[in-house]
Design a protein around this motif. Structure first.
Motif, mmCIF file in Angstrom:
data_model
loop_
_atom_site.group_PDB
_atom_site.id
_atom_site.type_symbol
_atom_site.label_atom_id
_atom_site.label_comp_id
_atom_site.label_asym_id
_atom_site.label_seq_id
_atom_site.Cartn_x
_atom_site.Cartn_y
_atom_site.Cartn_z
ATOM 1 N N LYS A 198 0.820 -1.211 0.000
ATOM 2 C CA LYS A 198 0.000 0.000 0.000
ATOM 3 C C LYS A 198 0.856 1.265 0.000
ATOM 4 O O LYS A 198 0.556 2.219 -0.718
ATOM 5 C CB LYS A 198 -0.917 -0.009 1.224
ATOM 6 C CG LYS A 198 -1.831 1.184 1.332
ATOM 7 C CD LYS A 198 -2.750 1.040 2.554
ATOM 8 C CE LYS A 198 -3.681 2.229 2.690
ATOM 9 N NZ LYS A 198 -4.540 2.097 3.882
ATOM 10 N N TYR A 199 1.927 1.275 0.804
ATOM 11 C CA TYR A 199 2.748 2.475 0.958
ATOM 12 C C TYR A 199 4.049 2.415 0.167
ATOM 13 O O TYR A 199 4.865 3.323 0.254
ATOM 14 C CB TYR A 199 3.040 2.733 2.443
ATOM 15 C CG TYR A 199 1.788 2.886 3.265
ATOM 16 C CD1 TYR A 199 0.832 3.851 2.953
ATOM 17 C CD2 TYR A 199 1.551 2.064 4.364
ATOM 18 C CE1 TYR A 199 -0.320 3.992 3.710
ATOM 19 C CE2 TYR A 199 0.401 2.205 5.127
ATOM 20 C CZ TYR A 199 -0.524 3.165 4.790
ATOM 21 O OH TYR A 199 -1.675 3.310 5.534
ATOM 22 N N ASP A 200 4.234 1.340 -0.592
ATOM 23 C CA ASP A 200 5.411 1.165 -1.445
ATOM 24 C C ASP A 200 6.723 1.317 -0.658
ATOM 25 O O ASP A 200 7.583 2.117 -0.989
ATOM 26 C CB ASP A 200 5.383 2.149 -2.626
ATOM 27 C CG ASP A 200 6.413 1.784 -3.693
ATOM 28 O OD1 ASP A 200 6.693 0.580 -3.877
ATOM 29 O OD2 ASP A 200 6.957 2.716 -4.316
ATOM 30 N N VAL A 201 6.832 0.496 0.394
ATOM 31 C CA VAL A 201 8.072 0.445 1.183
ATOM 32 C C VAL A 201 8.789 -0.836 0.785
ATOM 33 O O VAL A 201 8.277 -1.937 0.984
ATOM 34 C CB VAL A 201 7.790 0.477 2.697
ATOM 35 C CG1 VAL A 201 9.087 0.310 3.490
ATOM 36 C CG2 VAL A 201 7.079 1.772 3.069
ATOM 37 N N GLN A 202 9.949 -0.672 0.192
ATOM 38 C CA GLN A 202 10.679 -1.800 -0.385
ATOM 39 C C GLN A 202 11.583 -2.482 0.643
ATOM 40 O O GLN A 202 12.089 -1.854 1.566
ATOM 41 C CB GLN A 202 11.531 -1.310 -1.567
ATOM 42 C CG GLN A 202 10.740 -0.625 -2.666
ATOM 43 C CD GLN A 202 9.677 -1.529 -3.260
ATOM 44 O OE1 GLN A 202 9.957 -2.667 -3.625
ATOM 45 N NE2 GLN A 202 8.448 -1.032 -3.333
ATOM 46 N N TYR A 203 11.742 -3.790 0.428
ATOM 47 C CA TYR A 203 12.738 -4.536 1.208
ATOM 48 C C TYR A 203 14.117 -4.058 0.771
ATOM 49 O O TYR A 203 14.272 -3.620 -0.360
ATOM 50 C CB TYR A 203 12.609 -6.037 0.920
ATOM 51 C CG TYR A 203 11.380 -6.663 1.521
ATOM 52 C CD1 TYR A 203 11.320 -6.942 2.871
ATOM 53 C CD2 TYR A 203 10.284 -6.972 0.723
ATOM 54 C CE1 TYR A 203 10.188 -7.523 3.424
ATOM 55 C CE2 TYR A 203 9.150 -7.557 1.268
ATOM 56 C CZ TYR A 203 9.106 -7.829 2.616
ATOM 57 O OH TYR A 203 8.000 -8.394 3.157
ATOM 58 N N GLU A 226 13.270 7.915 6.035
ATOM 59 C CA GLU A 226 12.888 9.192 6.656
ATOM 60 C C GLU A 226 12.094 10.093 5.711
ATOM 61 O O GLU A 226 11.200 10.807 6.132
ATOM 62 C CB GLU A 226 14.124 9.936 7.165
ATOM 63 C CG GLU A 226 14.744 9.327 8.404
ATOM 64 C CD GLU A 226 13.793 9.304 9.594
ATOM 65 O OE1 GLU A 226 13.014 10.256 9.791
ATOM 66 O OE2 GLU A 226 13.826 8.297 10.333
ATOM 67 N N SER A 227 12.425 10.080 4.445
ATOM 68 C CA SER A 227 11.776 10.982 3.489
ATOM 69 C C SER A 227 10.444 10.443 2.945
ATOM 70 O O SER A 227 9.774 11.132 2.181
ATOM 71 C CB SER A 227 12.732 11.243 2.318
ATOM 72 O OG SER A 227 13.030 10.022 1.665
ATOM 73 N N HIS A 228 10.055 9.247 3.327
ATOM 74 C CA HIS A 228 8.836 8.626 2.789
ATOM 75 C C HIS A 228 7.600 9.394 3.258
ATOM 76 O O HIS A 228 7.464 9.709 4.446
ATOM 77 C CB HIS A 228 8.762 7.167 3.237
ATOM 78 C CG HIS A 228 7.822 6.346 2.433
ATOM 79 N ND1 HIS A 228 6.467 6.416 2.600
ATOM 80 C CD2 HIS A 228 8.052 5.439 1.466
ATOM 81 C CE1 HIS A 228 5.874 5.577 1.772
ATOM 82 N NE2 HIS A 228 6.831 4.961 1.060
ATOM 83 N N LYS A 229 6.689 9.687 2.320
ATOM 84 C CA LYS A 229 5.518 10.502 2.656
ATOM 85 C C LYS A 229 4.520 9.776 3.570
ATOM 86 O O LYS A 229 3.715 10.410 4.235
ATOM 87 C CB LYS A 229 4.821 10.994 1.384
ATOM 88 C CG LYS A 229 4.298 9.896 0.503
ATOM 89 C CD LYS A 229 3.716 10.455 -0.777
ATOM 90 C CE LYS A 229 3.324 9.293 -1.691
ATOM 91 N NZ LYS A 229 2.928 9.751 -3.003
ATOM 92 N N LYS A 230 4.570 8.451 3.633
ATOM 93 C CA LYS A 230 3.673 7.677 4.494
ATOM 94 C C LYS A 230 4.464 6.925 5.569
ATOM 95 O O LYS A 230 4.096 5.833 5.980
ATOM 96 C CB LYS A 230 2.843 6.696 3.656
ATOM 97 C CG LYS A 230 1.882 7.351 2.706
ATOM 98 C CD LYS A 230 0.746 8.009 3.480
ATOM 99 C CE LYS A 230 -0.300 8.550 2.521
ATOM 100 N NZ LYS A 230 -1.461 9.076 3.232
ATOM 101 N N LYS A 231 5.558 7.528 5.989
ATOM 102 C CA LYS A 231 6.438 6.898 6.983
ATOM 103 C C LYS A 231 5.687 6.513 8.253
ATOM 104 O O LYS A 231 5.791 5.388 8.727
ATOM 105 C CB LYS A 231 7.616 7.813 7.323
ATOM 106 C CG LYS A 231 8.524 7.206 8.390
ATOM 107 C CD LYS A 231 9.735 8.059 8.637
ATOM 108 C CE LYS A 231 10.631 7.477 9.716
ATOM 109 N NZ LYS A 231 10.898 6.061 9.652
ATOM 110 N N LYS A 232 4.935 7.439 8.801
ATOM 111 C CA LYS A 232 4.240 7.176 10.057
ATOM 112 C C LYS A 232 3.266 6.007 9.914
ATOM 113 O O LYS A 232 3.229 5.109 10.767
ATOM 114 C CB LYS A 232 3.504 8.418 10.540
ATOM 115 C CG LYS A 232 2.789 8.213 11.860
ATOM 116 C CD LYS A 232 2.090 9.482 12.310
ATOM 117 C CE LYS A 232 1.343 9.259 13.599
ATOM 118 N NZ LYS A 232 0.578 10.433 14.004
#
Length: 162
Positions: free
Chosen positions: A56-61, A68-74
């Protein structure tokens, strides 16, 4: 220097006097297996939540948490932290359930089940992206794990005085 069989070797400790006991495991001990299984299901549920959040948030392995710069980090980090916190607690809870089940199988299983239910609520709330929503699940979890912790002392006493 050699020692004959009549001399006491250095650092000799006499055999400890101890009692032995037999443990008969009742068929109710099986309830503990259900409770540990429920805990594993809660951990697995958390893994699915994190996998879904990765997509959903496109966080890669191999990133454990969002950069830190990811817009949906939280939002992502809340899902990951909910799962990680559950994994951190599970071994102690599982061991507590099993040990306590030697003396109190039903109570142990019920408390383990409460913990597992609380963890599902915790994961659902925390993974919403609002850390405050983890509180209900955390409180339910503690209704299971804190009594298990205290019960270990009663179980230890019961087993050592059998």
């Amino acid at each position: 220097t050699s020692y004959s069989s009549t001399r006491t070797p250095p650092l000799y400790l006499p055999p400890a006097t101890h009692r032995t006991m037999s443990i008969t495991i009742s068929n109710e001990f099986g309830y503990a297996a259900y409770a540990v299984g429920a805990g594993l299901l809660a951990c697995t549920y958390g893994a699915f939540v994190v996998v879904s959040a990765r997509k959903k948030y496109d966080v890669q392995y191999p990133n454990l948490y969002a950069p830190e710069s990811h817009k949906k980090k939280k939002e992502f980090d809340c899902a990951q932290r909910a799962h990680q916190n559950t994994l951190e607690a599970f071994p102690a809870v599982a061991v507590s359930v099993v040990i306590n089940a030697l003396a109190y199988p039903r109570a142990s299983a019920i408390l383990g089940g409460i913990w597992a239910l609380g963890r599902v609520l915790y994961i659902r709330g925390y993974s919403s992206g609002d850390p405050d929503k983890r509180m209900t699940g955390g409180m339910v979890s503690h209704l299971g794990d804190l009594p298990l912790m205290i019960m270990l002392f009663f179980t230890g006493y019961k087993l050592t005085n059998a």
